[in-house]
Enzyme design. Structure first.
Site, short mmCIF file in Angstrom:
data_model
loop_
_atom_site.label_atom_id
_atom_site.label_comp_id
_atom_site.label_asym_id
_atom_site.label_seq_id
_atom_site.Cartn_x
_atom_site.Cartn_y
_atom_site.Cartn_z
N GLY A 96 0.84 -1.19 0.00
CA GLY A 96 0.00 0.00 0.00
C GLY A 96 0.88 1.24 0.00
O GLY A 96 0.73 2.13 0.85
N CYS A 174 2.25 1.13 6.07
CA CYS A 174 2.21 2.53 6.51
C CYS A 174 0.82 3.15 6.31
O CYS A 174 0.32 3.22 5.19
CB CYS A 174 3.25 3.35 5.74
SG CYS A 174 4.94 2.78 5.96
N ASP A 177 -5.65 1.56 5.55
CA ASP A 177 -7.07 1.90 5.75
C ASP A 177 -7.52 1.32 7.09
O ASP A 177 -7.42 0.12 7.32
CB ASP A 177 -7.89 1.30 4.61
CG ASP A 177 -9.33 1.80 4.60
OD1 ASP A 177 -9.81 2.24 5.66
OD2 ASP A 177 -9.96 1.76 3.52
N GLU A 253 3.40 10.29 2.50
CA GLU A 253 2.47 11.40 2.31
C GLU A 253 1.53 11.54 3.51
O GLU A 253 1.27 12.64 4.00
CB GLU A 253 1.67 11.20 1.03
CG GLU A 253 0.76 12.37 0.70
CD GLU A 253 0.02 12.16 -0.61
OE1 GLU A 253 -0.78 11.22 -0.68
OE2 GLU A 253 0.26 12.93 -1.56
#
Length: 279
Positions: A96, A174, A177, A253
């Site tokens: 992910g 990281c 969800d 991010e």
């Protein structure tokens, strides 16, 4: 009457070799349902995966008849499947990976280690792939970023299709969800079943790194890994000296977004244990 140009058309129009992709043309919804049919392509087994297209600088020709312990790249495999072998195996996986912030931060710190991002969203995967290409061109003189790539994959279904037993030394999870609703917990990237798959593809001594800003999810991941017989929790003192932990905290991010919002980041790392001897 023709409407405004679509995002793909815009990014194709401005795409030039060595030019960094613009994130605004690759935006996609934050999460995807891992149980949906995403029309994915995946190898029948790790031996059927052509890694040379992702790491061309590490492509190697193995002379026929020379023993090779690499299950991805053997002379027989090359002849049967017309795949070009590579000189190294992927050892680090960011599951992910999003827009690849962690990947591109780790790549120059681990230049001889092949690092792979796995992302289920089409546009986001393409962004990471294009950024890797651009960085390779920009750093052609140093050879940096040849060790980083990204594939579109659903690791909840197909992780063992890409990696053999004991292949990976590091897995990063990281800001996954959180799937807050109880009926959605089965979609969390950490579970009893998935932890067994992580244990399968990890070498003894390897580490699973997790980070989230959701305390409930942090507790969930810590409890599920702690309950698995193949993992032990890494102590806080060891975490402080681990460069990967510091990079994970600051370079994704989502991590930067949490920082801007003065949020809390919860980190837990687990080490893959040696398998017990057969009785």
């Amino acid at each position: 009457m023709a409407g405004p140009p679509k995002k793909r058309q815009k990014r194709d129009d401005i795409k030039q070799e060595g030019q960094m992709p613009q994130k605004k043309f690759y935006r996609q919804r934050a999460h995807a349902n891992p149980f949906s049919d995403h029309d994915l392509k995946y190898p029948a087994s790790p031996a059927a995966m052509d890694w040379s297209q992702h790491y061309p600088a590490f492509a190697a020709t193995v002379p026929a008849g020379v023993p090779n312990d690499d299950p991805i790249a053997t002379p027989d495999h090359d002849k049967q499947n017309h795949l070009q072998p590579i000189s190294k195996q992927v050892q680090v996986a960011d599951i992910g990976c999003g827009f690849g912030g962690l990947l591109f931060a780790l790549a120059p710190k681990m230049p001889e280690t092949l690092i792979l991002g796995l992302e289920i969203r089409t546009s986001v995967t393409e962004f990471v792939q294009e950024k890797a290409k651009a960085l390779r061109v920009q750093h052609a003189s140093t050879g940096l970023y040849q060790n980083v790539s990204c594939i579109r994959a659903n690791t909840m279904k197909f992780l063992p299709n890409f990696f053999v037993k004991g292949q990976l030394s590091k897995i990063f999870l990281c800001f996954p969800d959180p799937h807050f609703k109880a009926r959605k917990h089965k979609a969390r990237i950490v579970s009893t079943t998935l932890n067994s798959e992580y244990a399968f593809v990890m070498k003894p001594g390897g580490k699973v790194y997790t980070i989230t800003d959701v305390e409930d999810l942090h507790v969930w991941m810590a409890e599920h890994f702690a309950a698995h017989p193949s993992f032990e929790r890494v102590g806080e003192e060891e975490l402080e000296g681990d460069e990967c932990v510091g990079t994970m905290r600051t370079e994704t991010e989502e991590g930067k977004k949490v920082e801007r919002n003065s949020g809390t980041k919860y980190v837990v790392v687990f080490r893959r244990l040696e398998d017990p001897p057969w009785p």
